[in-house]
Enzyme design. Structure first.
Site, PDB file in Angstrom:
ATOM      1  CG  HIS A  69      -3.566   2.117  70.192  1.00  0.00           C
ATOM      2  ND1 HIS A  69      -4.233   3.474  69.943  1.00  0.00           N
ATOM      3  CD2 HIS A  69      -2.809   2.532  71.184  1.00  0.00           C
ATOM      4  CE1 HIS A  69      -3.739   4.417  70.597  1.00  0.00           C
ATOM      5  NE2 HIS A  69      -3.008   3.987  71.503  1.00  0.00           N
ATOM      6  CG  LEU A  70      -9.172  -2.784  69.781  1.00  0.00           C
ATOM      7  CD1 LEU A  70     -10.500  -3.289  70.138  1.00  0.00           C
ATOM      8  CD2 LEU A  70      -8.424  -4.428  69.796  1.00  0.00           C
ATOM      9  CG  ASN A 101      -4.774   6.205  67.515  1.00  0.00           C
ATOM     10  OD1 ASN A 101      -5.436   5.459  67.975  1.00  0.00           O
ATOM     11  ND2 ASN A 101      -3.382   6.250  67.573  1.00  0.00           N
ATOM     12  CG  HIS A 188      -0.782  11.363  74.222  1.00  0.00           C
ATOM     13  ND1 HIS A 188      -0.419  10.038  73.586  1.00  0.00           N
ATOM     14  CD2 HIS A 188       0.412  11.986  74.249  1.00  0.00           C
ATOM     15  CE1 HIS A 188       0.982  10.119  73.293  1.00  0.00           C
ATOM     16  NE2 HIS A 188       1.547  11.284  73.578  1.00  0.00           N
ATOM     17  CG  ASP A 314      -0.134   2.909  74.845  1.00  0.00           C
ATOM     18  OD1 ASP A 314      -0.953   3.152  73.738  1.00  0.00           O
ATOM     19  OD2 ASP A 314       0.626   4.120  74.907  1.00  0.00           O
TER      20      ASP A 314
HETATM   21 ZN   LIG Z   1      -0.813   7.992  74.085  1.00  0.00          ZN
END
Ligand SMILES: [Zn+2]
Length: 439
Positions: A69-70, A101, A188, A314
């Site tokens: 997640h950047l 996201n 997910h 993650d």
């Molecule tokens: Zn996830």
């Protein structure tokens, strides 16, 4: 920093005496973005080349993260492409998949191209955007999967990560749709009704602590459904962050039947257990939750025997205000890029479950193949792109949150001593990390 696109003429390097995949030492000559030669130790000599003495270091192909997640665009207070890719390079990665996201959500060609461009401009590693499966991650309508696939970003992996694609009809359609361009749906796996307000692993401890439990079956039910759907439509499915022993059994069963399913496990699920929730320290709050010792053992075994294909971090940065609060109000997630190799060394190498060649397979070769990422996860051989990393397997280090390059500090390993450290990383022959620090 030099450009991440490799278009400049990088000077030649001789990486001298590195143990290839932890085996015999050799010299590697890196020139024009490629591994130009692999010779016996001491045999390589290139006029004008810089020399890195890699005696005792393990050379691996640059690691590939399937799950980062950047946070950019939208949550630049937590992480940016620049800080996140710096953390990645320091963690031995040469490519990361950036989860969708963000805000706006990466559900159009425009947004995935923006993330891809940010990676090229400011990244310390390659950034491969993941596209959302559904518009706005809302689970109601498919996003423009084809447009993202044919965009400059060339998206191949799609995920609503953070949320589950729980509607079986939408999941079926998504699996059918991506077949046209050899894409994969990364699920997910979390049945939403079974996990409403869930805070930690369901079990005796959750009862004692008064925290709403998160049953293993919520993950396993979705995996069971989705492997059947993937088989039915003949498509490619990837399971994100597998966390339970039951999930491992299901994936093993599906692979045995020939279902085209792959799976990842996070470093933290290989090392930590739900007992840490007893501290009420929200650093240990993560989705899926930390599970039991039995689950950890099953995950390690599955990674060792290949049932679980890959380690994926993650990496989930959160600013202090989102984590430094009471458990029930805190955000889910942990940073993980900079500690991944050390944690895998502790959980898998020191325990004898994997050797370094196995680590290369689970953290570089297989993730690159799952993501259809060309130029990464390649063998350390002449003619291949010079994407590689050097790890000191004997240099223990103690994690300090403030020393992380990530913009966020939410590591569960602060104060923990890890057995191996990253010394250098090369992206297409240009160092991004030398002597353990950013170039
Ligand atoms: Zn996830």
């Amino acid at each position: 920093m030099t450009g991440a696109d490799g278009s400049h003429a990088a000077g030649a390097w001789v990486v001298a005496g590195a143990r290839l995949l932890g085996g015999n030492p050799a010299d590697l000559v890196l020139r024009d973005g490629l591994i130009a030669e692999v010779t016996a130790p001491g045999a390589a000599s290139v006029a004008g080349a810089r020399v890195l003495d890699a005696t005792g270091l393990v050379a691996l192909p640059g690691l590939v993260d399937l799950h980062t997640h950047l946070r950019e665009p939208g949550r630049e207070d937590a992480e940016t492409v620049r800080t996140g890719t710096a953390a990645a390079a320091l963690g031995a990665f040469t490519a990361v998949h950036a989860m969708a996201n963000t805000d706006p959500v990466a559900d159009t060609a425009g947004v995935v191209e923006q993330v891809w461009r940010l990676g090229r401009e400011s990244g310390h590693c390659d950034v491969q955007p993941v596209g959302a499966v559904t518009l706005g991650l809302e689970g109601r309508q498919l996003a423009e999967l084809g447009a993202m696939a044919t965009s400059a970003a060339g998206v191949r992996m799609f995920s609503d990560d953070g949320r589950c694609v729980s509607d079986a009809v939408l999941m079926r359609r998504a699996l059918e749709y991506v077949k046209a361009f050899d894409g994969v749906i990364a699920q997910h796996a979390q049945e939403p009704r079974l996990t409403e307000d869930a805070q930690m692993n369901e079990g005796v401890l959750a009862g004692i602590l008064g925290l709403r439990g998160w049953p293993a079956v919520a993950e396993e039910a979705i995996i069971a459904r989705d492997v059947l759907l993937a088989e039915h439509v003949g498509s490619r499915l990837h399971i994100c962050h597998v966390s339970t022993a039951g999930s491992v059994e299901l994936i093993r069963w599906a692979k045995g039947k020939g279902v085209d399913v792959t799976a990842e496990v996070t470093p933290h699920h290989l090392l930590l257990t739900d007992e840490l929730a007893a501290t009420y320290d929200p650093t240990y709050k993560v989705n899926p939750p930390l599970r039991t010792k039995t689950d950890v053992e099953a995950l390690r075994g599955a990674l060792a025997d290949g049932t679980i294909d890959a380690v994926a971090t993650d990496h989930a940065p959160h600013p202090v205000e989102d984590k430094d609060c009471e458990w029930s109000a805190a955000a889910f997630g942990m940073v993980g890029l900079e500690t991944a190799v050390g944690v895998v060394a502790e959980a898998m190498v020191a325990t004898g479950l994997l050797d370094w060649a196995g680590v290369a397979d689970r953290m570089s070769l297989r993730p690159a193949r799952i993501g259809r990422l060309h130029g990464h996860g390649r063998p350390l051989e002449p003619g291949e792109p010079a994407n590689l990393t050097l790890v000191n397997p004997d240099a223990a280090w103690t994690v300090t949150a403030v020393a992380l390059a990530s913009k966020s500090r939410n590591t569960p390993f602060a104060g923990h001593t890890l057995p191996a450290s990253v010394v250098a990383t090369f992206l297409r022959g240009t160092p991004t990390v030398l002597a353990g620090g950013l170039v």
